[in-house]
Motif scaffolding. Structure first.
Motif, PDB file in Angstrom:
ATOM      1  N   HIS A  25       0.783  -1.231   0.000  1.00 26.73           N
ATOM      2  CA  HIS A  25       0.000   0.000   0.000  1.00 26.73           C
ATOM      3  C   HIS A  25       0.817   1.283   0.000  1.00 26.73           C
ATOM      4  O   HIS A  25       0.245   2.375  -0.075  1.00 26.73           O
ATOM      5  CB  HIS A  25      -0.941   0.008   1.207  1.00 26.73           C
ATOM      6  N   ARG A  31      -2.852   1.324  -8.415  1.00 26.14           N
ATOM      7  CA  ARG A  31      -3.169  -0.051  -8.088  1.00 26.14           C
ATOM      8  C   ARG A  31      -3.005  -0.992  -9.271  1.00 26.14           C
ATOM      9  O   ARG A  31      -2.723  -2.180  -9.108  1.00 26.14           O
ATOM     10  CB  ARG A  31      -4.606  -0.133  -7.552  1.00 26.14           C
ATOM     11  N   ASP A  32      -3.177  -0.481 -10.491  1.00 25.65           N
ATOM     12  CA  ASP A  32      -3.147  -1.381 -11.642  1.00 25.65           C
ATOM     13  C   ASP A  32      -1.754  -1.910 -11.968  1.00 25.65           C
ATOM     14  O   ASP A  32      -1.608  -2.781 -12.833  1.00 25.65           O
ATOM     15  CB  ASP A  32      -3.760  -0.712 -12.863  1.00 25.65           C
ATOM     16  N   VAL A 138      -4.945  -5.574  -4.317  1.00 22.71           N
ATOM     17  CA  VAL A 138      -6.247  -5.860  -4.927  1.00 22.71           C
ATOM     18  C   VAL A 138      -6.835  -7.194  -4.501  1.00 22.71           C
ATOM     19  O   VAL A 138      -7.997  -7.481  -4.808  1.00 22.71           O
ATOM     20  CB  VAL A 138      -6.132  -5.839  -6.474  1.00 22.71           C
ATOM     21  N   LEU A 186     -10.025 -11.405  -5.704  1.00 16.70           N
ATOM     22  CA  LEU A 186     -10.052  -9.945  -5.647  1.00 16.70           C
ATOM     23  C   LEU A 186     -10.903  -9.443  -4.488  1.00 16.70           C
ATOM     24  O   LEU A 186     -11.960 -10.008  -4.171  1.00 16.70           O
ATOM     25  CB  LEU A 186     -10.581  -9.378  -6.962  1.00 16.70           C
ATOM     26  N   ASN A 187     -10.443  -8.352  -3.885  1.00 20.11           N
ATOM     27  CA  ASN A 187     -11.189  -7.769  -2.768  1.00 20.11           C
ATOM     28  C   ASN A 187     -12.342  -6.908  -3.278  1.00 20.11           C
ATOM     29  O   ASN A 187     -12.491  -6.687  -4.491  1.00 20.11           O
ATOM     30  CB  ASN A 187     -10.254  -6.968  -1.853  1.00 20.11           C
ATOM     31  N   GLU A 189     -12.865  -3.812  -3.295  1.00 20.43           N
ATOM     32  CA  GLU A 189     -12.541  -2.536  -3.919  1.00 20.43           C
ATOM     33  C   GLU A 189     -11.965  -2.692  -5.325  1.00 20.43           C
ATOM     34  O   GLU A 189     -11.566  -1.707  -5.952  1.00 20.43           O
ATOM     35  CB  GLU A 189     -11.519  -1.757  -3.063  1.00 20.43           C
ATOM     36  N   SER A 190     -11.927  -3.921  -5.829  1.00 19.34           N
ATOM     37  CA  SER A 190     -11.218  -4.163  -7.086  1.00 19.34           C
ATOM     38  C   SER A 190     -12.108  -4.715  -8.189  1.00 19.34           C
ATOM     39  O   SER A 190     -11.660  -5.465  -9.057  1.00 19.34           O
ATOM     40  CB  SER A 190     -10.041  -5.118  -6.832  1.00 19.34           C
ATOM     41  N   GLU A 192     -13.136  -3.314 -10.757  1.00 23.00           N
ATOM     42  CA  GLU A 192     -12.722  -2.853 -12.090  1.00 23.00           C
ATOM     43  C   GLU A 192     -11.857  -3.881 -12.805  1.00 23.00           C
ATOM     44  O   GLU A 192     -11.862  -3.970 -14.037  1.00 23.00           O
ATOM     45  CB  GLU A 192     -11.968  -1.534 -11.984  1.00 23.00           C
ATOM     46  N   PHE A 193     -11.122  -4.700 -12.030  1.00 22.80           N
ATOM     47  CA  PHE A 193     -10.217  -5.667 -12.642  1.00 22.80           C
ATOM     48  C   PHE A 193     -10.900  -6.987 -12.985  1.00 22.80           C
ATOM     49  O   PHE A 193     -10.229  -7.952 -13.368  1.00 22.80           O
ATOM     50  CB  PHE A 193      -9.004  -5.895 -11.731  1.00 22.80           C
TER      51      PHE A 193
END
Length: 627
Positions: A25, A31-32, A138, A186-187, A189-190, A192-193
């Motif tokens: 972090h 993050r990507d 992520v 993936l968590n 918050e992720s 988008e991935f």
């Protein structure tokens, strides 16, 4: 006195869970980048297998074409990265993933020895042994299933990134036949991935130049789709690249849809090796006059994108769009930026020199194409004359100017000096913001009569470089609107005659005195002109003051004291001046004085001192014409 305690040595200890949290972090800003790091690791694994297969026939038989595959599963919230590279055994898993900052790539190179390791190191990406841990930005949980090339046994490494991990034997069917599969849970918050378009964009941006093909499966059961072909355009020989391929890449790089005016592609070898692919756009980029005035180059290290906008070129070349790829540039641990290194400055300097040379060749060999480049970017290139003294000679070679001899900017300073008139001792110029108005300026009348060429400079930067440059070819730059115009030693053109002595010299001298008194709040001085032939009046700057154009620009940017009072020059032979000289003092004479000043201001591109008063005086003059 107490005896001093004996010295003792201690090893550093670490809170591993806290360290992992910092790695995930605090090291990376975006993050990507986790996807970039996983693909880089996969590419290194494929390259290691290729190298080992060179000396092991059994591995060569089993090794397939290198490939990295990304698969998404929205329902299970899984993202997997699979490669068919060298894989890992149990000890290698412990060493590579169980020890932070222990680079498997670095260990592999060390094992090979200095010469072989140095050569292969140009193809391998990993350096620090920390990139893998970016996955915990992520993912809540990460599983690594792997099988070492040449081994039957597969292993499964599992961790939640909280300081511990497990390693266990994996069933043969749960691991790749050879290579490694990294599965990210993936968590929240992720999300988008889990979108194929988002993953594809990240892959193309950060890993599109990796020397191994990448396939993407957007959902379980889908056919894989090739995202990158493993061949970065700039790594190919120029002879194998078509103009259409260069143009397509330029469109991707610049975000523009014009044709590049110039494509420059080369590889530098020596102590520092790097590859450059640069384009000069065929049209002005929208950010050409961005206040930051930064160059925007993409920097790759071993084909991995490190910076999307590294400031590599000087501001006067900011319109150039380029990619630079080098294996020699030192990076910070996050690999998101190059370290502030003399090597970066050295590469930037060399690239600047090469681009300047290529522009000069274009000017010499393809003048029509260069004319369009100068039209688009000449104002920016001239910034280098003011800001980069070491490059002035290079820029002077390519700089083109409009002049009283050429309505379009086609004249070089070399052309100008070659056409100097007899006894001409300076390079004369006229500053302004409208070339057509400059060409009709009253200050040019005596220069035209004597055939003295004057440069017509209508870009804002011109006001600065002509003051900071000493001159050209031993001839100083001199403004035609500053100080007295002493051209008496330059012969008149054929057919031109010297001005006659003014009539009513005494009355004109008295007029000068009256004008000084009447206009003292607006002008510094009033004097007879040696530069006017057809016009009645003009404004110039004092001998030791700033040029009028430069003073205006500084005043616009808060330098209120820069814009001093001008000098009003009058033509003692002009009918308007002679008529005004015959008037006695009074309101009519005062109106005439202000009319002269306003006419001079209008010719100089400025509004009258008082627009309403000017309109009243002009209307009164028109009324008298009909009386």
């Amino acid at each position: 006195m107490l005896d001093a305690a004996p010295a003792s040595s201690h090893g550093f200890t670490a809170d591993v869970a806290r360290l992992l949290q910092l790695m995930a972090h605090s090291v990376y800003s975006e993050r990507d980048v986790f996807l970039r790091e996983l693909v880089a690791n996969a590419a290194d694994a494929c390259e290691k297998l290729r190298h080992e297969a060179l000396s092991d026939g059994a591995l060569a038989e089993k090794a397939g074409a290198p490939l990295v595959t990304i698969a998404l599963d929205k329902e299970k919230r899984l993202l997997t990265v699979t490669d068919n590279g060298v894989g890992m055994d149990r000890d290698e898993l412990v060493s590579a993933l169980g020890t932070i900052a222990n680079s498997g790539t670095r260990a592999f190179l060390d094992k090979l020895g200095s010469e072989k390791g140095e050569n292969l190191g140009q193809s391998l990406i990993g350096q620090f042994g920390v990139g893998f841990y970016s996955v915990f930005m992520v993912a809540d949980k990460v599983e690594v299933a792997t099988r070492r090339a040449g081994s039957e046994q597969a292993w499964l490494w599992t961790s939640e990134g909280k300081g511990t991990y497990t390693i266990e034997a994996a069933a043969s069917e749960d691991a790749p036949a050879v290579g490694t599969r990294v599965t990210l849970h993936l968590n929240a918050e992720s999300d988008e991935f889990l979108e194929s378009w988002r993953v594809e964009r990240v892959l193309k941006e950060h890993s599109g130049a990796i020397a191994i093909p990448i396939d993407l499966l957007g959902a379980p059961g889908e056919e894989p789709r090739r995202i990158t072909d493993g061949q970065a355009l700039w790594t190919k020989p120029k002879s194998e690249i078509t103009p259409e391929e260069y143009t397509d890449f330029y469109h991707q790089l610049s975000g523009q849809f014009d044709e590049p005016a110039l494509t420059i592609h080369w590889r530098a070898e020596g102590r520092t090796e790097y590859t450059v692919l640069a384009f000069i756009p065929g049209a002005r980029p929208l950010d050409l006059f961005d206040p930051l005035r930064r160059s925007r180059a993409k920097l790759y290290v071993r084909r991995v994108l490190i910076s999307k906008e590294i400031d590599l070129l000087p501001a006067w070349l900011r319109f150039v769009r380029l990619v630079v790829d080098s294996a020699d540039i030192p990076l910070n641990v996050s690999r998101e930026m190059a370290q502030n290194s003399p090597l970066i400055a050295q590469i930037g300097k060399a690239i600047t020199t090469r681009i300047a040379q290529e522009i000069s060749k274009l000017a010499e060999n393809e003048p029509e194409k260069f004319a369009q480049v100068w039209k688009n970017f000449g104002a920016v290139l001239k910034e280098g004359l003011h800001e980069d003294p070491s490059r002035r000679d290079e820029i002077f070679k390519i700089a083109r100017f409009a002049s009283t001899n050429a309505p379009e900017p086609t004249r070089t300073l070399k052309d100008y000096v070659a056409d100097l008139r007899e006894n001409q001792t300076a390079v004369y110029y006229l500053l302004g913001d409208d070339r057509k108005r400059l060409a009709s300026s009253p200050q040019l009348e005596e220069f035209r009569a004597r055939g003295v060429e004057v440069l017509l400079l209508d870009d804002p930067v011109d006001a600065f470089w002509v003051t900071s440059c000493v001159g050209y070819d031993g001839k100083p730059f001199k403004s035609v609107t500053q100080g007295a115009a002493d051209l008496s030693q330059v012969p008149l053109k054929e057919g031109e005659t010297a001005p006659e002595a003014p009539e009513s010299a005494g009355e004109v001298a008295a007029l000068v005195t009256r004008l000084k008194e009447t206009l003292k709040e607006h002008v510094e001085d009033v004097r007879l002109s040696t530069r006017l032939r057809d016009s009645a009046v003009c404004l110039i700057a004092p001998e030791h003051g700033l040029d009028r154009r430069l003073a205006k620009l500084l005043a616009e940017h808060g330098e209120s004291g820069a814009l001093g009072k001008p000098v009003l020059e009058i033509n003692p032979r002009h009918p308007a001046i002679l008529a005004l000289a015959k008037l006695a003092e009074g309101e009519e004479a005062s109106d005439g004085a202000f009319m002269l000043l306003d006419l001079a201001r209008i010719a100089d591109g400025e509004p009258p001192v008082d627009a309403a008063a000017f309109a009243r005086r002009l209307a009164a003059r028109l009324a008298k014409m009909g009386a």
